[in-house]
Scaffold this motif. Structure first.
Motif, PDB file in Angstrom:
ATOM      1  N   ALA A 133       9.460   5.885 -14.489  1.00  0.00           N
ATOM      2  CA  ALA A 133       9.741   7.589 -14.422  1.00  0.00           C
ATOM      3  C   ALA A 133       9.306   7.838 -15.470  1.00  0.00           C
ATOM      4  N   LYS A 134       8.205   6.936 -15.895  1.00  0.00           N
ATOM      5  CA  LYS A 134       7.587   7.342 -18.109  1.00  0.00           C
ATOM      6  C   LYS A 134       7.297   8.745 -17.480  1.00  0.00           C
ATOM      7  N   GLU A 135       6.391   9.098 -17.084  1.00  0.00           N
ATOM      8  CA  GLU A 135       5.439  10.958 -17.954  1.00  0.00           C
ATOM      9  C   GLU A 135       6.599  11.850 -16.633  1.00  0.00           C
ATOM     10  N   ARG A 136       8.601  10.915 -16.656  1.00  0.00           N
ATOM     11  CA  ARG A 136       8.921  12.686 -15.991  1.00  0.00           C
ATOM     12  C   ARG A 136      10.041  13.136 -17.397  1.00  0.00           C
ATOM     13  N   PRO A 137      10.020  14.014 -17.298  1.00  0.00           N
ATOM     14  CA  PRO A 137      10.857  15.106 -18.625  1.00  0.00           C
ATOM     15  C   PRO A 137      11.485  14.904 -19.044  1.00  0.00           C
ATOM     16  N   ASP A 138      11.629  14.594 -20.237  1.00  0.00           N
ATOM     17  CA  ASP A 138      12.805  14.611 -21.404  1.00  0.00           C
ATOM     18  C   ASP A 138      14.613  15.343 -20.580  1.00  0.00           C
ATOM     19  N   ASP A 139      13.686  16.192 -20.692  1.00  0.00           N
ATOM     20  CA  ASP A 139      15.594  16.727 -19.892  1.00  0.00           C
ATOM     21  C   ASP A 139      16.091  16.486 -18.275  1.00  0.00           C
ATOM     22  N   GLU A 140      14.969  15.376 -17.885  1.00  0.00           N
ATOM     23  CA  GLU A 140      15.666  14.876 -17.019  1.00  0.00           C
ATOM     24  C   GLU A 140      16.528  13.787 -17.380  1.00  0.00           C
TER      25      GLU A 140
ATOM     26  N   TYR B 286      17.744   7.971 -29.201  1.00  0.00           N
ATOM     27  CA  TYR B 286      16.041   7.776 -28.434  1.00  0.00           C
ATOM     28  C   TYR B 286      14.764   8.686 -27.281  1.00  0.00           C
ATOM     29  N   GLY B 287      14.078   7.825 -27.193  1.00  0.00           N
ATOM     30  CA  GLY B 287      13.143   8.379 -26.508  1.00  0.00           C
ATOM     31  C   GLY B 287      12.545   8.259 -25.293  1.00  0.00           C
ATOM     32  N   ASN B 288      11.395   8.622 -24.890  1.00  0.00           N
ATOM     33  CA  ASN B 288      11.075   8.231 -23.024  1.00  0.00           C
ATOM     34  C   ASN B 288      10.523   7.033 -23.395  1.00  0.00           C
ATOM     35  N   ALA B 289       9.862   5.976 -24.393  1.00  0.00           N
ATOM     36  CA  ALA B 289       9.910   4.589 -24.563  1.00  0.00           C
ATOM     37  C   ALA B 289      10.429   3.670 -24.365  1.00  0.00           C
ATOM     38  N   ILE B 290      12.052   4.268 -24.766  1.00  0.00           N
ATOM     39  CA  ILE B 290      13.009   3.202 -23.572  1.00  0.00           C
ATOM     40  C   ILE B 290      13.649   3.384 -22.439  1.00  0.00           C
ATOM     41  N   TRP B 291      14.214   4.888 -22.434  1.00  0.00           N
ATOM     42  CA  TRP B 291      14.445   5.570 -21.390  1.00  0.00           C
ATOM     43  C   TRP B 291      13.651   5.391 -20.144  1.00  0.00           C
ATOM     44  N   HIS B 292      12.382   5.404 -20.425  1.00  0.00           N
ATOM     45  CA  HIS B 292      11.570   5.000 -19.021  1.00  0.00           C
ATOM     46  C   HIS B 292      12.016   3.591 -18.181  1.00  0.00           C
ATOM     47  N   GLY B 293      12.275   2.868 -19.416  1.00  0.00           N
ATOM     48  CA  GLY B 293      13.045   1.425 -18.562  1.00  0.00           C
ATOM     49  C   GLY B 293      14.250   0.560 -17.978  1.00  0.00           C
ATOM     50  N   LEU B 294      14.872   1.684 -18.545  1.00  0.00           N
ATOM     51  CA  LEU B 294      16.568   1.308 -18.940  1.00  0.00           C
ATOM     52  C   LEU B 294      16.791   2.678 -18.045  1.00  0.00           C
ATOM     53  N   VAL B 295      16.374   3.889 -17.862  1.00  0.00           N
ATOM     54  CA  VAL B 295      16.828   4.820 -17.010  1.00  0.00           C
ATOM     55  C   VAL B 295      15.835   4.983 -16.033  1.00  0.00           C
ATOM     56  N   GLY B 296      14.925   4.604 -15.341  1.00  0.00           N
ATOM     57  CA  GLY B 296      14.272   4.131 -14.970  1.00  0.00           C
ATOM     58  C   GLY B 296      14.277   3.973 -14.093  1.00  0.00           C
TER      59      GLY B 296
ATOM     60  N   GLU C 246       0.781  -1.245  -0.008  1.00  0.00           N
ATOM     61  CA  GLU C 246      -0.060  -0.117   0.477  1.00  0.00           C
ATOM     62  C   GLU C 246       0.781   0.840  -0.130  1.00  0.00           C
ATOM     63  N   GLU C 247       2.428   0.882   0.727  1.00  0.00           N
ATOM     64  CA  GLU C 247       2.843   2.492   0.980  1.00  0.00           C
ATOM     65  C   GLU C 247       3.500   2.079  -0.755  1.00  0.00           C
ATOM     66  N   LEU C 248       4.123   1.680  -1.140  1.00  0.00           N
ATOM     67  CA  LEU C 248       4.517   1.333  -2.708  1.00  0.00           C
ATOM     68  C   LEU C 248       3.559   2.427  -3.759  1.00  0.00           C
ATOM     69  N   ILE C 249       2.334   1.353  -3.095  1.00  0.00           N
ATOM     70  CA  ILE C 249       1.436   1.861  -4.287  1.00  0.00           C
ATOM     71  C   ILE C 249       1.067   3.606  -4.285  1.00  0.00           C
ATOM     72  N   GLN C 250       0.663   4.106  -3.260  1.00  0.00           N
ATOM     73  CA  GLN C 250       0.760   5.596  -2.954  1.00  0.00           C
ATOM     74  C   GLN C 250       1.966   6.282  -3.504  1.00  0.00           C
ATOM     75  N   ARG C 251       2.680   6.157  -3.080  1.00  0.00           N
ATOM     76  CA  ARG C 251       4.651   6.700  -3.586  1.00  0.00           C
ATOM     77  C   ARG C 251       4.345   6.485  -5.109  1.00  0.00           C
ATOM     78  N   VAL C 252       3.823   5.693  -5.511  1.00  0.00           N
ATOM     79  CA  VAL C 252       3.624   4.538  -7.067  1.00  0.00           C
ATOM     80  C   VAL C 252       3.045   6.347  -7.698  1.00  0.00           C
ATOM     81  N   GLN C 253       1.437   6.022  -7.063  1.00  0.00           N
ATOM     82  CA  GLN C 253       0.359   6.723  -7.740  1.00  0.00           C
ATOM     83  C   GLN C 253       0.797   7.980  -7.796  1.00  0.00           C
ATOM     84  N   MET C 254       1.818   9.362  -7.069  1.00  0.00           N
ATOM     85  CA  MET C 254       2.054  10.194  -6.495  1.00  0.00           C
ATOM     86  C   MET C 254       3.043  10.543  -8.597  1.00  0.00           C
ATOM     87  N   GLN C 255       3.341   9.915  -8.781  1.00  0.00           N
ATOM     88  CA  GLN C 255       4.370  10.248  -9.816  1.00  0.00           C
ATOM     89  C   GLN C 255       3.539   9.541 -11.220  1.00  0.00           C
ATOM     90  N   MET C 256       2.532   9.732 -10.887  1.00  0.00           N
ATOM     91  CA  MET C 256       1.512   9.314 -12.560  1.00  0.00           C
ATOM     92  C   MET C 256       0.000  10.199 -12.116  1.00  0.00           C
TER      93      MET C 256
END
Length: 196
Positions: A62-69, A86-96, A13-23
């Motif tokens: 990290a999917k909805e983070r800005p590209d510059d981050e 490449y773009g967010n489709a790749i970054w949000h996994g590898l860098v996320g 539940e704590e993890l869900i709350q922290r994740v939900q705040m990011q998206m």
């Protein structure tokens, strides 16, 4: 998050709350669908349901983070600079995965690896890697041609599901004339071509 102890409902539940705040709410509903599917696949194929839950809940953290981050992290942390092409489709996994590790204190390498590979796959994938890769594709909220067949395959043979998803993803990228990340081609060569 310390996985040396039992993964409790309170921790979830704590993890869900922290994740939900990011998206966005739409992305969050997708994440919950992936978790549901990942835990079911983990139960079927004998993987850790706790790790499947955690990896699924955090795979798009990290999917909805800005590209510059992402660009700043790629340059700062010594990633291959070709990744900038490449773009967010790749970054949000590898860098996320590194963002998940830093912000959520999840240090379990198996979970981080599953996050890294959930968009590209790899020639060598652990059971958890395959579960998150497939669950992301077939979660209940997905509606596109071939998803029902992908769900049916996933319940019979996880490796076949990886192959099917990889082939369909590559066909889609080609059809859209999008740049294809080299690891996606490696995944295709291994799971589709070499397994014949």
């Amino acid at each position: 998050m310390n996985l040396n102890t039992e993964y409790t409902e309170a921790q979830r539940e704590e993890l869900i709350q922290r994740v939900q705040m990011q998206m966005s709410e739409r992305r969050f509903q997708h994440v919950l669908g992936v978790e549901k599917m990942a835990v079911a696949l983990a139960a079927k194929y004998g993987a850790s349901e706790a790790k499947a839950s955690i990896a699924a809940l955090t795979h798009d953290y990290a999917k909805e983070r800005p590209d510059d981050e992402f660009q700043m992290i790629i340059q700062r942390d010594g990633y291959d600079l070709d990744l900038l092409n490449y773009g967010n489709a790749i970054w949000h996994g590898l860098v996320g995965a590194s963002i998940v590790q830093r912000e959520l204190k999840i240090n379990d390498e198996e979970i981080l690896q599953a996050i890294r590979l959930h968009t590209t796959g790899a020639a060598e994938m652990t059971l958890l890697d395959k579960i998150i890769y497939v669950a992301d594709y077939i979660e209940p909220g997905r509606h596109f041609p071939g998803v029902k067949e992908a769900r049916d395959i996933a319940l019979i043979n996880l490796d076949e599901a990886v192959a099917y998803e990889t082939k369909q993803t590559l066909l889609h990228l080609v059809e859209q004339e999008q740049k294809i990340y080299p690891k996606t081609i490696e995944t295709y060569n291994h799971w589709v071509v070499e397994r014949k």
